[in-house]
Scaffold this motif. Sequence first.
Motif, PDB file in Angstrom:
ATOM      1  N   LYS A 108       0.806   5.959   7.439  1.00 36.40           N
ATOM      2  CA  LYS A 108      -0.504   5.676   6.858  1.00 36.40           C
ATOM      3  C   LYS A 108      -0.472   4.548   5.836  1.00 36.40           C
ATOM      4  O   LYS A 108      -1.520   4.092   5.388  1.00 36.40           O
ATOM      5  CB  LYS A 108      -1.052   6.941   6.174  1.00 36.40           C
ATOM      6  N   ASP A 109       0.726   4.123   5.444  1.00 34.09           N
ATOM      7  CA  ASP A 109       0.819   3.060   4.445  1.00 34.09           C
ATOM      8  C   ASP A 109       2.004   2.158   4.751  1.00 34.09           C
ATOM      9  O   ASP A 109       2.468   2.111   5.900  1.00 34.09           O
ATOM     10  CB  ASP A 109       0.896   3.652   3.025  1.00 34.09           C
ATOM     11  N   ASP A 110       2.495   1.431   3.751  1.00 29.66           N
ATOM     12  CA  ASP A 110       3.550   0.436   3.972  1.00 29.66           C
ATOM     13  C   ASP A 110       4.948   0.939   3.624  1.00 29.66           C
ATOM     14  O   ASP A 110       5.890   0.150   3.591  1.00 29.66           O
ATOM     15  CB  ASP A 110       3.266  -0.815   3.114  1.00 29.66           C
TER      16      ASP A 110
ATOM     17  N   LYS B 169       0.927   5.262  -0.798  1.00 23.98           N
ATOM     18  CA  LYS B 169       0.157   6.462  -1.088  1.00 23.98           C
ATOM     19  C   LYS B 169       1.024   7.480  -1.838  1.00 23.98           C
ATOM     20  O   LYS B 169       2.251   7.435  -1.782  1.00 23.98           O
ATOM     21  CB  LYS B 169      -0.375   7.074   0.206  1.00 23.98           C
TER      22      LYS B 169
ATOM     23  N   ASN C  27       0.865  -1.176   0.000  1.00 24.01           N
ATOM     24  CA  ASN C  27       0.000   0.000   0.000  1.00 24.01           C
ATOM     25  C   ASN C  27       0.902   1.226   0.000  1.00 24.01           C
ATOM     26  O   ASN C  27       1.549   1.536   1.006  1.00 24.01           O
ATOM     27  CB  ASN C  27      -0.907  -0.016   1.232  1.00 24.01           C
TER      28      ASN C  27
END
Length: 205
Positions: free
Chosen positions: A69-71, A50, A48
């Motif tokens: 917020k992501d990986d 962004k 993921n």
Amino acid sequence: MDMTKIVAIVGSNNKNSVTNLVMFKLLNNIKSQNENYKCEIICLSDYNIKYCESCETCFKRGFCPIDKKDDFAVIRRKLKEGDIIFFASPVYAHNVSGIMKTFFDRIAVSCHLLDFAGKLGFTLTSTYNNGQEKVKLYLKDLQRDIGVKNLNNYTFVRTLDSINEFVEASTISFFKNIGLNYGYADRCLEEKFNQLRDIYGQIDG
């Protein structure tokens, strides 16, 4: 003997793509010829990721808030763990793939800090029949911008190359490049370092 870790960033959304296949076969061939190498392929489509929000926090405070917020923090960590870094991308509209560009946008701060200095680098560009020179140059430049010493850049052209022959030739070239490498910097990296030192020196003053 310590293991040498190769981390390959592959920017293809198609898990059955030629780029993924060639990268997989190349790394497997390298491992089969030298057991002191271990390899990890990071397929960006598995994570993921962004888009960069252009908030400039990375430049002002030294970290990316989107990492929470992501990986992407996982990808940064894996890159730090690598001794040798591959960037691999197919040619999309005479440029890297969209997901590869997003990856580069998210590591933009490393272009100002040379975060990956001391690592060696290679690139792989795959194309059907055109656009490869522009993409190859872009991948090479981005490696140097983050501090990686680029040793070679491989291009697989589907209309011309056999995968097995390409992998064999690239493996031979890989080990030759490693064997001929001296030190962890070159003229391009030294120039980049001096440029950034001058810029940040003026800011600090």
